[in-house]
Design a protein around this motif. Structure first.
Motif, mmCIF file in Angstrom:
data_model
loop_
_atom_site.group_PDB
_atom_site.id
_atom_site.type_symbol
_atom_site.label_atom_id
_atom_site.label_comp_id
_atom_site.label_asym_id
_atom_site.label_seq_id
_atom_site.Cartn_x
_atom_site.Cartn_y
_atom_site.Cartn_z
ATOM 1 N N HIS A 202 36.374 105.938 -48.728
ATOM 2 C CA HIS A 202 36.232 104.943 -50.084
ATOM 3 C C HIS A 202 36.742 105.286 -51.304
ATOM 4 C CE1 HIS A 202 35.213 101.035 -52.987
ATOM 5 N NE2 HIS A 202 35.189 100.737 -51.205
ATOM 6 N N LEU A 203 38.207 105.176 -50.617
ATOM 7 C CA LEU A 203 39.219 106.509 -51.735
ATOM 8 C C LEU A 203 39.750 105.221 -52.969
ATOM 9 C CD1 LEU A 203 41.901 108.664 -52.049
ATOM 10 C CD2 LEU A 203 42.925 106.167 -51.251
ATOM 11 N N SER A 204 38.876 104.478 -53.356
ATOM 12 C CA SER A 204 38.918 103.524 -54.740
ATOM 13 C C SER A 204 38.179 103.922 -55.374
ATOM 14 C CB SER A 204 39.285 101.836 -54.172
ATOM 15 O OG SER A 204 40.051 101.544 -53.284
ATOM 16 N N SER A 205 37.125 104.165 -54.962
ATOM 17 C CA SER A 205 36.100 105.420 -55.672
ATOM 18 C C SER A 205 36.571 106.462 -56.225
ATOM 19 C CB SER A 205 35.004 105.051 -55.179
ATOM 20 O OG SER A 205 33.785 103.753 -54.245
ATOM 21 N N TYR A 206 37.344 106.954 -56.240
ATOM 22 C CA TYR A 206 37.814 108.147 -55.913
ATOM 23 C C TYR A 206 37.833 108.269 -57.543
ATOM 24 C CZ TYR A 206 39.889 112.514 -57.337
ATOM 25 O OH TYR A 206 40.879 113.796 -57.770
ATOM 26 N N GLY A 207 37.555 109.406 -58.085
ATOM 27 C CA GLY A 207 36.799 109.797 -59.959
ATOM 28 C C GLY A 207 35.061 109.493 -60.359
ATOM 29 N N GLU A 211 32.342 110.744 -64.050
ATOM 30 C CA GLU A 211 31.850 109.685 -65.293
ATOM 31 C C GLU A 211 30.161 109.553 -65.352
ATOM 32 O OE1 GLU A 211 33.919 110.277 -68.104
ATOM 33 O OE2 GLU A 211 35.752 110.148 -67.056
ATOM 34 N N GLY A 212 29.953 110.501 -64.852
ATOM 35 C CA GLY A 212 28.565 109.943 -64.411
ATOM 36 C C GLY A 212 28.179 108.482 -63.527
ATOM 37 N N ASP A 213 29.043 107.710 -62.515
ATOM 38 C CA ASP A 213 28.713 106.691 -62.271
ATOM 39 C C ASP A 213 28.979 105.563 -63.418
ATOM 40 O OD1 ASP A 213 26.634 107.832 -59.566
ATOM 41 O OD2 ASP A 213 28.500 107.512 -59.484
ATOM 42 N N ALA A 214 29.646 105.857 -64.498
ATOM 43 C CA ALA A 214 29.149 105.307 -65.695
ATOM 44 C C ALA A 214 30.835 103.639 -65.281
ATOM 45 C CB ALA A 214 29.391 104.906 -67.071
ATOM 46 N N GLY A 215 30.826 103.039 -64.783
ATOM 47 C CA GLY A 215 31.638 101.653 -64.388
ATOM 48 C C GLY A 215 32.497 102.424 -63.416
ATOM 49 N N TYR A 216 33.386 100.529 -62.961
ATOM 50 C CA TYR A 216 33.972 101.211 -61.970
ATOM 51 C C TYR A 216 35.612 102.018 -62.776
ATOM 52 C CZ TYR A 216 36.832 100.381 -57.480
ATOM 53 O OH TYR A 216 37.078 100.479 -56.538
ATOM 54 N N ASN A 217 35.366 102.763 -62.927
ATOM 55 C CA ASN A 217 37.327 103.692 -63.405
ATOM 56 C C ASN A 217 37.597 104.306 -62.118
ATOM 57 O OD1 ASN A 217 36.036 105.782 -62.921
ATOM 58 N ND2 ASN A 217 35.445 106.571 -64.601
ATOM 59 N N GLY A 218 37.668 104.122 -60.777
ATOM 60 C CA GLY A 218 38.070 104.748 -59.448
ATOM 61 C C GLY A 218 39.948 104.853 -59.635
ATOM 62 N N SER A 219 40.350 103.607 -59.927
ATOM 63 C CA SER A 219 42.049 103.337 -60.338
ATOM 64 C C SER A 219 42.201 104.046 -61.011
ATOM 65 C CB SER A 219 41.763 102.461 -60.344
ATOM 66 O OG SER A 219 41.896 101.334 -61.057
ATOM 67 N N SER A 220 41.634 104.957 -61.775
ATOM 68 C CA SER A 220 42.675 104.870 -63.065
ATOM 69 C C SER A 220 42.335 106.504 -62.784
ATOM 70 C CB SER A 220 41.714 104.899 -64.299
ATOM 71 O OG SER A 220 42.634 105.966 -65.124
ATOM 72 N N SER A 242 43.533 103.514 -47.421
ATOM 73 C CA SER A 242 43.207 102.177 -47.477
ATOM 74 C C SER A 242 42.613 101.992 -49.414
ATOM 75 C CB SER A 242 42.102 101.521 -46.207
ATOM 76 O OG SER A 242 41.060 100.729 -46.579
ATOM 77 N N LEU A 243 42.715 100.819 -49.229
ATOM 78 C CA LEU A 243 42.206 100.748 -51.127
ATOM 79 C C LEU A 243 41.678 99.441 -51.291
ATOM 80 C CD1 LEU A 243 45.463 101.134 -52.931
ATOM 81 C CD2 LEU A 243 43.912 102.679 -52.833
ATOM 82 N N GLU A 244 40.398 99.269 -51.877
ATOM 83 C CA GLU A 244 39.669 97.830 -52.385
ATOM 84 C C GLU A 244 40.295 97.019 -53.049
ATOM 85 O OE1 GLU A 244 35.967 96.302 -52.213
ATOM 86 O OE2 GLU A 244 36.503 98.326 -50.497
ATOM 87 N N PRO A 245 40.975 95.366 -52.376
ATOM 88 C CA PRO A 245 41.588 94.630 -53.821
ATOM 89 C C PRO A 245 41.454 94.877 -54.958
ATOM 90 C CG PRO A 245 40.325 93.864 -52.360
ATOM 91 C CD PRO A 245 40.773 95.322 -51.852
ATOM 92 N N PHE A 266 50.638 99.026 -48.661
ATOM 93 C CA PHE A 266 49.669 99.779 -49.305
ATOM 94 C C PHE A 266 48.732 98.151 -48.017
ATOM 95 C CE2 PHE A 266 52.180 99.204 -52.748
ATOM 96 C CZ PHE A 266 52.491 99.602 -53.706
ATOM 97 N N HIS A 267 47.536 99.133 -47.862
ATOM 98 C CA HIS A 267 46.593 98.690 -46.959
ATOM 99 C C HIS A 267 45.434 98.343 -47.917
ATOM 100 C CE1 HIS A 267 44.335 98.864 -42.748
ATOM 101 N NE2 HIS A 267 43.611 98.928 -43.474
ATOM 102 N N LEU A 268 45.236 97.063 -48.396
ATOM 103 C CA LEU A 268 43.533 96.564 -49.065
ATOM 104 C C LEU A 268 43.098 95.962 -47.750
ATOM 105 C CD1 LEU A 268 45.776 94.564 -51.140
ATOM 106 C CD2 LEU A 268 45.364 96.879 -51.727
ATOM 107 N N SER A 269 41.504 96.219 -48.036
ATOM 108 C CA SER A 269 40.275 95.900 -46.731
ATOM 109 C C SER A 269 40.774 94.672 -47.230
ATOM 110 C CB SER A 269 39.476 96.538 -46.862
ATOM 111 O OG SER A 269 38.690 96.537 -46.052
ATOM 112 N N LEU A 270 40.198 93.082 -46.272
ATOM 113 C CA LEU A 270 39.940 91.879 -46.582
ATOM 114 C C LEU A 270 38.851 91.859 -45.972
ATOM 115 C CD1 LEU A 270 40.881 89.030 -47.573
ATOM 116 C CD2 LEU A 270 42.052 88.807 -45.671
ATOM 117 N N GLN A 271 38.489 91.671 -44.185
ATOM 118 C CA GLN A 271 37.578 91.423 -43.270
ATOM 119 C C GLN A 271 37.525 90.192 -43.423
ATOM 120 O OE1 GLN A 271 37.356 94.743 -41.930
ATOM 121 N NE2 GLN A 271 37.103 95.799 -43.486
ATOM 122 N N SER A 272 37.171 89.056 -44.668
ATOM 123 C CA SER A 272 37.742 88.032 -44.335
ATOM 124 C C SER A 272 38.162 87.408 -45.040
ATOM 125 C CB SER A 272 36.266 87.212 -43.612
ATOM 126 O OG SER A 272 36.521 86.031 -43.913
#
Length: 448
Positions: A202-207, A211-220, A242-245, A266-272
């Motif tokens: 889940h590449l978008s979660s990198y990092g 930070e101790g899972d504090a907030g969604y800062n993977g993109s940075s 693959s990236l989360e939109p 850019f591969h943005l996962s959609l699913q539906s």
């Protein structure tokens, strides 16, 4: 010296790990042979993303034992994690190694070989992966690709989509330290690789674990890493997996656009494309938010290649919900859509949802979307006709009696150079980027 054959199933992360195991075995003196040859040891890096993947994993393991009944057959990876009971009962499997122990392949194998009497699963080879918090570090010097280096930077997933068993197979998010990534990429460029592809479960979660899972800062964190890679001499292209939109914002797109080496693919996962279906899937965005992410990319990049994944026949998907998805796909106009029929996966929330869609309906809907993506893909690639294309040459191929060098543009369009009548002094060189004028389609998928 023992002969070892390896077989990889599944994603690019699995492929990276198979390359890592191959490298470690070679370093210890094992001879690597093709999988269809008789070997002393067969190692199958398994996949469990669908029931079909489970079945394919079992088939390959059984084939290995048939090739040489006296060989040691080793099951590795995701199927081992989620199908432990089936693995324990499978007499074709001599040894099972779970995720996060692939780096220990040589030690585990040699311990097993020293005592062939114990054919049961050893607890240390199949950990309770959900509690693992450390990234399994490997350092590759080469990969199975010749021009493009897939670099694993992240493992695990915290999303728990209702159809997916991967969080149970791979555990929680674990990110690789930037210094380890940079060291590996420098080595890859020295070995001649020109393009780097960052990949993860889940590449978008990198990092986020930094930070101790504090907030969604993977993109940075992911962009911080990408910018460091951009400075490495010898890296000519960087491609993101693959990236989360939801990580695509004006800020992130602006940072991306400031890196000339970053491929506008850019591969943005959609699913539906239906909000109700997305909610049942436990996806954390709406179709409208997804569309906004695509529009942001198109503001900062000139005609970027946007690709995606779509699942047809998810439990409860009505004709109206499918129509909404189809209309959304037409509205976005993707370069490519990877279409999957929903596969009921034991142990997931979706497996016990009511209103499971009949197989023939899934097939019909899948066919409809495959026809749609074929048209959209031709439309995107046709935009190159009459223009110059920068192509990284990757392989030589004969087509209709003529010889071509074939490669990809930065937005992953396949193109070819005709070298049939060129002298050796005038030939382009593989693993270099050349600019070619595009005139027509050579085949359904290749421009020339």
């Amino acid at each position: 010296m023992k002969n070892v054959a390896l077989y990889n199933l599944g994603c690019k992360v699995n492929s990276y790990e198979t390359d890592g195991m191959r490298q470690m075995l070679e370093e210890k003196g094992y001879r690597i042979v093709p999988f269809d040859r008789q070997a002393d040891i067969y190692i199958v890096n398994t996949c469990t993303v669908t029931n079909i993947a489970d079945r394919k994993s079992r088939q390959i393991l059984h084939r290995a034992k048939q090739l040489n009944p006296d060989a040691v057959v080793v099951a590795v990876g995701c199927y081992v994690q989620t199908g432990r009971e089936a693995v324990e009962k499978d007499e074709s499997i001599d040894l099972a190694i779970g995720n996060n122990h692939k780096k220990d392949i040589v030690e585990i194998l040699e311990t097993f070989l020293a005592d062939r009497q114990d054919k049961t699963l050893q607890g240390r080879t199949v950990p309770e992966i959900g509690n693992i918090r450390e990234y399994e570090e490997m350092q590759l010097r080469r990969t199975s690709e010749h021009t493009r280096a897939y670099i694993k930077v992240q493992d695990g997933c915290n999303q728990f989509c209702s159809y997916c068993a991967i969080p149970y197979a791979r555990g929680r998010v674990r990110s690789r330290r930037a210094e380890d990534v940079l060291r590996e990429v420098r080595g890859m460029t020295e070995a001649g690789y020109r393009e780097v592809v960052l990949t993860g479960i889940h590449l978008s979660s990198y990092g986020i674990d930094f930070e101790g899972d504090a907030g969604y800062n993977g993109s940075s964190c992911l962009l911080d890493l990408t910018e460091k890679l951009h400075e490495i001499p010898g890296v000519e292209r960087i491609r993101l997996g693959s990236l989360e939109p939801r990580i695509i914002t004006s800020e992130t797109a602006e940072r991306m656009a400031a890196m000339p080496k970053l491929c506008p693919h850019f591969h943005l996962s959609l699913q539906s494309g239906c909000d109700n279906t997305l909610k049942r899937m436990n996806r954390h965005y709406t179709a409208g938010e997804y569309y906004n992410s695509v529009e942001i990319l198109r503001r900062y990049f000139a005609n970027p290649a946007v690709t995606t994944d779509v699942i047809t026949g998810f439990p409860g998907e009505t004709e109206e919900e499918f129509r909404q998805t189809r209309e959304f796909l037409e509205k976005v106009c993707f370069y490519e859509i990877h279409v999957f029929k929903y596969s009921r996966r034991a142990g997931t929330a979706a497996a016990i949802m009511p209103n499971q869609v009949p197989e023939q309906v899934k097939v019909s809907r899948s066919k409809e979307l495959l026809e749609l993506t074929a048209r959209q893909s031709v439309q995107f690639r046709s935009g190159y006709i009459g223009r110059d294309a920068e192509v990284l040459l990757e392989e030589e191929r004969e087509i209709d009696g003529r010889v071509y060098l074939v490669g990809h543009t930065k937005d992953y369009v396949k193109a070819a150079v005709d070298i049939t009548e060129k002298t050796s002094s005038a030939l382009p060189v593989l693993n270099t980027v050349v600019k070619i004028p595009v005139k027509k389609f050579l085949t359904d998928e290749i421009l020339v």
